[in-house]
Write an enzyme that holds these catalytic residues in place. Structure first.
Site, short mmCIF file in Angstrom:
data_model
loop_
_atom_site.label_atom_id
_atom_site.label_comp_id
_atom_site.label_asym_id
_atom_site.label_seq_id
_atom_site.Cartn_x
_atom_site.Cartn_y
_atom_site.Cartn_z
N HIS A 1 7.56 -7.77 -3.95
CA HIS A 1 6.25 -8.17 -4.48
C HIS A 1 6.32 -9.50 -5.23
O HIS A 1 6.80 -9.54 -6.36
CB HIS A 1 5.72 -7.09 -5.43
N ASP B 1 -18.71 -10.16 -22.39
CA ASP B 1 -19.16 -10.18 -20.99
C ASP B 1 -20.67 -10.40 -20.87
O ASP B 1 -21.11 -11.27 -20.13
CB ASP B 1 -18.79 -8.87 -20.27
N SER B 2 -21.44 -9.59 -21.61
CA SER B 2 -22.89 -9.74 -21.47
C SER B 2 -23.36 -11.07 -22.04
O SER B 2 -24.31 -11.66 -21.52
CB SER B 2 -23.63 -8.56 -22.12
N SER C 1 -25.26 -7.00 -25.48
CA SER C 1 -24.73 -6.13 -26.53
C SER C 1 -24.09 -6.94 -27.65
O SER C 1 -23.78 -6.39 -28.69
CB SER C 1 -23.66 -5.22 -25.92
N GLY C 2 -23.89 -8.24 -27.39
CA GLY C 2 -23.13 -9.02 -28.36
C GLY C 2 -21.66 -9.08 -27.97
O GLY C 2 -20.87 -9.76 -28.59
N ASP D 1 -11.82 10.83 -64.21
CA ASP D 1 -11.17 12.07 -64.63
C ASP D 1 -11.63 13.26 -63.81
O ASP D 1 -11.27 14.39 -64.09
CB ASP D 1 -11.50 12.33 -66.11
N CYS E 1 5.29 -6.15 1.67
CA CYS E 1 5.63 -4.73 1.65
C CYS E 1 4.93 -3.98 2.79
O CYS E 1 5.26 -4.20 3.95
CB CYS E 1 5.27 -4.17 0.27
N TYR E 2 3.92 -3.15 2.49
CA TYR E 2 3.20 -2.48 3.58
C TYR E 2 2.70 -3.53 4.58
O TYR E 2 2.71 -3.31 5.79
CB TYR E 2 2.02 -1.68 3.04
N LYS F 1 -10.96 -10.81 -17.21
CA LYS F 1 -11.40 -10.94 -18.61
C LYS F 1 -11.03 -12.29 -19.23
O LYS F 1 -11.86 -12.93 -19.87
CB LYS F 1 -10.78 -9.81 -19.43
N GLY G 1 0.84 -1.19 0.00
CA GLY G 1 0.00 0.00 0.00
C GLY G 1 0.87 1.24 0.00
O GLY G 1 2.05 1.16 0.31
N GLU H 1 3.78 -11.04 -6.40
CA GLU H 1 2.64 -11.15 -7.31
C GLU H 1 2.90 -10.62 -8.71
O GLU H 1 2.14 -10.87 -9.62
CB GLU H 1 1.41 -10.44 -6.69
#
Ligand code: XMP
Length: 528
Positions: A172, A231-232, A227-228, A465, A77-78, A382, A50, A174
């Site tokens: 870190h 995600d949706s 929406s296509g 032309d 870390c923090y 995602k 942090g 990660e």
């Protein structure tokens, strides 16, 4: 489950991400989370990094119950400073040298009764390449702790308690700049905490379907916009699997979709995925309201507000019709394809006075329609949504579709929108994307599209032309991982030549083609 407490580091979400890659289930909550409010007991707790100094008066601190729970704790870390601070708050001092970037830590070996404190660094070798990013350090070890790793500038780069399962590291694990970081996290979560490595996509699907069914009940109904986009569509397919036709999908054609988009989405969702879908063609309403509007923010507002209006009316009529069905009850829920990064964005710890808000961009809908939110993808990143989509049988081309903004072509037509501009944007975009697919570049590129310049910025050309004044089409294609920064894609000249030739020859009214070579920043991905 491993509980990750977020103290606001830009890397916090990567901790949960790495744990999932290890098939270990984890949840991230703000550092101020009270343990008494949890309905489950974590197998272990990770305190993230942090931006604060533990000794400053506005520094966030974990619930003291965290240290009394008796489960293993890893402070990063923090988080390390926080462990030291919670045990004895005089041990942390500001480092005279801030340390950022690559470092090599020496791993120390212990024997006899203390050998167990080496478990965090088990099988990582003697020298470990790590990514450091910190300003504070420990001036002395808290009582009962031993150093387990060090660098010349940080003698306590890794520490462990000899009598309790408490570990702290100054670097870190990660981030990918710590190549063996995932192994270190595995040592903590699997070896030390005993977390099970049984988190898989199949498990996720089963668990989520159960959860949706329990939440919605035997008669409850859910409505959601599609929406296509990936995600949706994935969220909708999951609802379909869970509650069948008691999920009502709505696709609003706002008049600024791409070529044949509403038709294609309808076909895929209904014919291939069996989703109960209502398509509303509101082209005239949207285009009427957009007439004469050239300010991009106004275009966005008009499209957003009109969408809410249309969706609400549609929802009302679907609810009316559904009432007559003897099998079903009221529509009580609104589906949202919210992903984990959005959730983190809204819950992550932003300061001592940060309020925690739920993430949704449909606040008005929830209130006006008295709906509750249902977000089946809220734990996923995602690429996990894509894996889930594949798992649910969604066609590959849809699973890998580039994102398309809600305001659609309206923000790819600079200035006022009219039928001709829309036609040119659609036809040019189709040619560009078809060529990208044919060249095998679609997945490599994160987002690509054709935009058109306003009518006031026509360019001259010679066709046959005759001198003609025609539209300028500009192509944009970017590579990015997070859409926050992006680089333009370095196409081969032959590719650009082919696309340009096709657009001026095949798209009536287009007379120039340019390629946008601006990165983000300073540019943005969209044109306005
Ligand atoms: P920018 O243009 O901000 O785009 O670099 C970053 C990502 O966000 C998308 N984008 C939008 N999506 N409504 C949306 O739903 C919007 O108003 C909007 N503006 C940009 C853009 O397509 C890209 O993926």
């Amino acid at each position: 489950t491993i509980l990750v407490l977020d103290f606001g580091s830009q890397y916090s979400h990567l901790i949960t991400r790495r744990l999932r890659e290890l098939n270990v289930y984890s949840e991230m909550l703000p550092c101020t989370q009270k343990l008494a409010d949890l309905t489950w007991k974590p197998k272990g707790i990770i305190l993230s990094g942090g931006p604060y100094s533990v000794y400053s008066s506005d520094a966030p601190h974990a619930d003291p119950a965290v240290f009394e729970l008796g489960v293993p704790i890893l402070g990063i870390c923090y988080g390390l400073q926080e462990i030291a601070w919670s045990l004895d708050n005089k041990n942390v001092v500001s480092g005279e040298k801030r340390e950022y970037g690559h470092a090599t830590v020496k791993i120390q070996k212990h024997s006899g009764k203390e050998a167990h404190i080496d478990r965090l660094f088990q099988d990582l070798g003697e020298d470990l390449e790590v990514w450091m990013s910190h300003g504070d350090k420990l001036s002395q070890l808290p009582a009962g702790f031993e150093p387990v790793a060090s660098t010349p500038n940080a003698p306590f780069a890794g520490i462990a308690s000899t009598d309790r399962p408490l570990f702290g590291i100054q670097f870190h694990p990660e981030v990918t700049h710590t190549p063996k970081g995932k192994q270190l996290l595995s040592n903590f979560a699997v070896t030390i905490c005993g977390a099970r490595q049984d988190w898989t996509m199949e498990k996720f699907v089963d668990k989520e379907i159960e959860r949706i069914r329990a939440m919605v009940g035997p008669k409850g109904q859910v409505i959601g916009a599609v929406s296509g986009g990936v995600d949706s569509t994935v969220a909708a397919k999951l609802m379909k699997e869970a509650i069948g036709d008691r999920f009502h999908a709505v696709l609003v054609d706002n008049g600024v979709l791409r070529l044949d988009e509403a038709k294609t989405v309808k076909k895929t969702l209904t014919e291939h995925l069996g989703i109960n879908l209502t398509v509303i063609d509101s082209t005239d309403l949207f285009l009427g309201r957009l007439k004469g509007v050239s300010d991009p923010e106004r275009k966005r507002k008009i499209i957003g507000n009109t969408f809410i209006e249309v969706f609400q009316d549609t929802a009302k009529s679907i609810a009316e019709a559904a009432k007559d069905s003897p099998k079903a009850g009221e529509i009580e829920f609104l589906l949202q394809g919210t992903l984990y990064p959005d959730v983190i964005e809204s819950i992550s710890f932003k300061g001592p006075s940060a309020t925690i808000k739920t993430h949704h961009n449909v606040g008005g809908l929830l209130e006006n329609m008295h709906l509750k939110l249902i977000e089946p993808l809220r734990e996923l990143f995602k690429d996990e949504v894509r894996a889930l989509g594949t798992n649910l049988g969604i066609p590959e081309e849809l699973v890998w579709r580039h994102p398309f903004p809600g305001p659609g072509l309206a923000i790819r037509i600079i200035g006022e929108i009219n039928e001709e501009q829309l036609r040119i944007a659609r036809e040019a975009d189709k040619i560009f994307i078809d060529e990208i697919v044919a060249a095998g570049l679609y997945r490599k590129i994160s987002q690509a599209f054709a935009a058109v310049f306003p009518d006031t910025a026509k360019a001259v050309g010679v066709m046959g032309d005759k001198r003609v004044h025609g539209k300028v089409v500009t192509l944009r294609a970017v590579e990015t991982t997070d859409f926050m920064t992006a680089d333009w894609y370095p196409f081969e000249f032959d590719f650009l030549k082919r696309v340009s030739r096709r657009i001026v020859n095949e798209v009536d009214g287009a007379c120039r083609v340019t390629y946008d070579i601006t990165s983000k920043p300073p540019g943005t991905i969209e044109m306005e």
